[in-house]
Motif scaffolding. Structure first.
Motif, mmCIF file in Angstrom:
data_model
loop_
_atom_site.group_PDB
_atom_site.id
_atom_site.type_symbol
_atom_site.label_atom_id
_atom_site.label_comp_id
_atom_site.label_asym_id
_atom_site.label_seq_id
_atom_site.Cartn_x
_atom_site.Cartn_y
_atom_site.Cartn_z
ATOM 1 N N UNK A 1 46.481 34.826 49.000
ATOM 2 C CA UNK A 1 47.214 35.238 50.185
ATOM 3 C C UNK A 1 48.493 34.406 50.259
ATOM 4 N N UNK A 2 49.630 35.048 50.169
ATOM 5 C CA UNK A 2 50.876 34.295 50.198
ATOM 6 C C UNK A 2 52.066 35.207 50.013
ATOM 7 N N UNK A 3 53.207 34.748 50.477
ATOM 8 C CA UNK A 3 54.455 35.487 50.325
ATOM 9 C C UNK A 3 55.109 35.120 48.998
ATOM 10 N N UNK A 4 56.347 35.511 48.837
ATOM 11 C CA UNK A 4 57.103 35.328 47.607
ATOM 12 C C UNK A 4 56.524 36.212 46.510
ATOM 13 N N UNK A 5 57.109 36.132 45.322
ATOM 14 C CA UNK A 5 56.605 36.899 44.187
ATOM 15 C C UNK A 5 57.226 36.361 42.906
#
Length: 386
Positions: A326-330
């Motif tokens: 679970x996390x933003x960015x890429x």
């Protein structure tokens, strides 16, 4: 020389016969000069020269040159993050009384920067629809920059960049674009006449979720000078150790993106067929801007979104994940999920709905499928119970 001096001054050695594939990491704050005349005239050095470590070392110049070649441009500047890159462009090109136009689909901190930082300086902004249907109506003599993002953050609309550039040129307005999703491997903004091609190197260039950096590439030397002047006034620089990580990551970027793009599209199609919700992937005919995507882009990266019809059991579904994090960015090796809720200034059919953005990493696709199946089974169970 005495011992203390010998400890301080490094001996000169021959590097004859030494050739490595890696780029040396040159760490420096102070730059020394061979004589008094060179020091006295240091201000006359061009922007590719060296005068202080904050403004770059040979390590930085290698990455700048590599990105410039990929972008098909003339110059590139490096900054500490993608958001910094956007901020530097806006600050360098806009003055009190000017206006920047931003698509409603842009990375949310862009609008936040305009509202909270530029507005108190007397610099205005207006938001236009991603399809640019209302763009020309918003142009007046105060507009100096049109910002784009293709595809848009989270909702994945693909803007018609050539058409927007043509409109801007008719009015003598500069254009810039956030090209982080595609990188210059899949889309080359400068070839379409965009003035500023920006990307967050944090993502695909770094490739391993362990650095923060941004870049801006241009074809106009005067625009580069204005960017560098702004960076100098703000004291912005990029440490060579972070640059070395980006140089390492960029070597495998083409291979990583090809894999991530292929797997992401396969999963997007499977999820659309399963009917888990509206799947937003530019390579799918149902996605806004798909025809433009087919015309202008060389392929797709590993990021897409799903509009969830039900989200009451979203947290339990997320907590059950074994492969996705679970996390933003890429852009890294690990697959990610990031639940989001958008509220656009213009009326938007997805306002206030839960959107799940997926970043596909380098795990085995079978494990990703199993994780997605378990995730959506929990959501489906909630719908059946209801």
């Amino acid at each position: 020389m005495r011992d203390a001096t010998l400890c301080t001054i490094h001996p000169t050695i021959s590097e004859e016969g030494y050739t490595a594939l890696t780029v040396p990491t040159h760490r420096a704050s102070t730059i020394v000069f061979p004589d008094a005349a060179a020091y006295a005239t240091r201000g006359q050095r061009d922007l590719d020269g060296f005068s202080y470590g904050l403004h770059g070392t040979p390590t930085n110049r290698v990455l700048e040159a590599q990105l410039t070649a990929l972008e098909g441009g003339r110059h590139t500047v490096l900054v500490p993050s993608g958001q910094t890159a956007i901020a530097v462009i806006f600050l360098a090109m806009l003055k009190p009384g000017d206006t920047v136009l931003i698509p409603d689909s842009a990375y949310p901190p862009v609008t936040g920067f305009c509202r909270n930082f530029l507005a108190p300086l007397g610099i205005g902004h207006r938001v236009y629809r991603p399809d640019a249907s209302d763009l020309e109506a918003q142009i007046d003599s105060s507009v100096k920059l049109i910002w784009m993002e293709a595809p848009g953050s989270t909702t994945m609309e693909v803007q018609d960049v050539p058409a927007i550039v043509a409109l801007a040129k008719r009015h003598g307005i500069l254009t810039g674009i956030d090209n982080t999703w595609a990188t210059p491997l899949l889309f080359k903004p400068l070839a379409h006449g965009v003035d500023f091609s920006m990307q967050a190197l944090t993502k695909y260039v770094g490739g391993h979720s362990d650095l923060l950096m941004g870049s801006v590439s241009v074809n106009d030397s005067e625009l580069r000078r204005r960017l560098r002047d702004q960076m100098r006034m703000l004291g912005l620089g990029v440490p060579p150790d972070a640059v070395s990580l980006a140089l390492r990551g960029i070597e495998t970027m083409a291979v990583r993106m090809a894999h991530q793009g292929r797997v992401a599209l396969e999963l997007a199609r499977e999820l659309a067929d399963r009917g888990v919700g509206e799947v937003l992937h530019p390579a799918l005919p149902s996605c806004p801007g798909h025809e433009i995507f087919k015309r202008d882009f060389a392929g797709a990266s590993g990021v897409f979104s799903i509009v969830l019809p039900e989200a009451a059991r979203l947290n339990p579904a997320l907590d059950a994940l074994r492969v996705f994090a679970i996390g933003a960015s890429w852009g890294g090796t690990r697959s990610l999920m990031a639940p989001m809720t958008i509220t656009r200034e213009n009326a938007h059919p997805r306002n206030d709905k839960t959107i799940l953005r997926l970043q596909i990493g380098l795990e085995d696709p079978a494990d990703l499928r199993a994780d997605l199946e378990a995730f959506f089974d929990i959501l489906t169970t909630e719908q059946a119970d209801a």
